[in-house]
Design a protein around this motif. Sequence first.
Motif, short mmCIF file in Angstrom:
data_model
loop_
_atom_site.label_atom_id
_atom_site.label_comp_id
_atom_site.label_asym_id
_atom_site.label_seq_id
_atom_site.Cartn_x
_atom_site.Cartn_y
_atom_site.Cartn_z
N TRP A 1 -7.15 -10.62 2.53
CA TRP A 1 -6.96 -11.21 3.85
C TRP A 1 -7.44 -10.25 5.15
CZ3 TRP A 1 -1.72 -13.70 5.78
CH2 TRP A 1 -1.95 -14.48 7.15
N SER A 2 -7.03 -8.92 4.81
CA SER A 2 -7.31 -8.19 5.92
C SER A 2 -8.79 -7.86 5.94
CB SER A 2 -6.69 -6.65 5.61
OG SER A 2 -5.36 -6.71 6.01
N ALA A 3 -9.33 -7.78 4.71
CA ALA A 3 -10.81 -7.60 4.60
C ALA A 3 -11.68 -8.69 5.28
CB ALA A 3 -11.33 -7.80 3.13
N ASN A 4 -11.02 -9.88 5.37
CA ASN A 4 -11.59 -11.11 5.97
C ASN A 4 -11.87 -10.64 7.34
OD1 ASN A 4 -12.59 -13.96 6.04
ND2 ASN A 4 -10.83 -13.97 7.28
N TYR B 1 -10.19 -0.30 -8.46
CA TYR B 1 -9.41 1.11 -8.69
C TYR B 1 -8.09 0.88 -8.93
CZ TYR B 1 -7.07 5.32 -8.20
OH TYR B 1 -6.45 6.62 -8.03
N GLN B 2 -7.48 -0.03 -8.06
CA GLN B 2 -6.16 -0.31 -8.14
C GLN B 2 -5.88 -1.14 -9.21
OE1 GLN B 2 -4.63 1.78 -5.92
NE2 GLN B 2 -3.43 0.22 -5.21
N TYR C 1 4.39 -8.13 -9.30
CA TYR C 1 4.40 -8.77 -8.23
C TYR C 1 4.16 -8.25 -7.01
CZ TYR C 1 6.80 -12.04 -11.46
OH TYR C 1 7.38 -12.75 -12.15
N ALA C 2 4.65 -6.95 -6.70
CA ALA C 2 4.26 -6.25 -5.29
C ALA C 2 2.80 -5.95 -5.51
CB ALA C 2 5.16 -5.15 -5.42
N ALA C 3 2.39 -5.48 -6.52
CA ALA C 3 0.95 -5.00 -6.76
C ALA C 3 -0.02 -6.49 -6.33
CB ALA C 3 0.51 -4.50 -7.94
N ILE C 4 0.17 -7.39 -7.01
CA ILE C 4 -0.82 -8.56 -6.76
C ILE C 4 -0.52 -9.01 -5.26
CG2 ILE C 4 -0.82 -11.03 -7.19
CD1 ILE C 4 0.52 -10.25 -10.04
N VAL C 5 0.79 -8.93 -4.55
CA VAL C 5 0.74 -9.35 -3.12
C VAL C 5 -0.14 -8.42 -2.43
CG1 VAL C 5 2.64 -9.35 -1.23
CG2 VAL C 5 3.04 -10.37 -3.34
N SER C 6 -0.05 -7.07 -2.68
CA SER C 6 -0.72 -6.14 -1.76
C SER C 6 -2.19 -6.52 -1.99
CB SER C 6 -0.43 -4.52 -2.37
OG SER C 6 0.97 -4.36 -2.30
N MET C 7 -2.62 -6.78 -3.09
CA MET C 7 -4.07 -7.02 -3.43
C MET C 7 -4.63 -8.22 -2.46
SD MET C 7 -4.85 -6.07 -7.06
CE MET C 7 -4.21 -4.70 -7.85
#
Length: 210
Positions: free
Chosen positions: A166-169, A200-201, A155-161
């Motif tokens: 959102w940051s990329a936007n 990669y992630q 779940y943490a990995a999914i949340v990070s992505m």
Amino acid sequence: MNPLIDPDEFFGEKMKRGIEWRYPALTVLLVGIIGAVSAYIVAELVIRAIMPELPPDATAIARIAPIFGAAVAVFMAFFMWFIYTAVFYVLSSFFGGEGEFKRLLQFTGYGFIPQIFSSLITLFLLRYTLSGIDFSIENPELFQQTLMSDPMMKYAAIVSMIFLIWSANIWMFAVKHARKMEMKQAALTVGIPIGLYVLYQIVSFIFLVE
């Protein structure tokens, strides 16, 4: 206005003002501090578990490992701020981007705001996961597999992505204004490296949990 709701208008207004570092630097610092807490917790639990097995002359060094890990986490937050900006600056140059590096650095800092929320969620999930991990596992690879196979870490990995996207936007609009580019070119500038990093992630995570 703020970059989370309307980044296009936000950066458009910022372009009319001088470059200021207080809020971008504070944003990155908060990400670093939360990362430092996570690093300290992990290192502290691991060191506590292996301390009885260490020779006496190694215990003093082991005790400062959590502090060192926390310091590295803060440093890495600022380092990644610079790296993201450098990558966006170089790629945007190929698409005809113009504008100061320091202006882009300022705007890129605002894109780390979603990472504050991501880091907090990850910290909570990590703390929950670590409470059920057996730190007596001596094989580092086995320990890593045990940690990453936990559902909470998935779940943490999914949340990070999700928060990275959102940051990329935000970064797309940051590049658009700071480098005076069309939206299509700005999207390519940000989308290429972030897309490759997300891929990669995903691949790394799949191999870790297998």
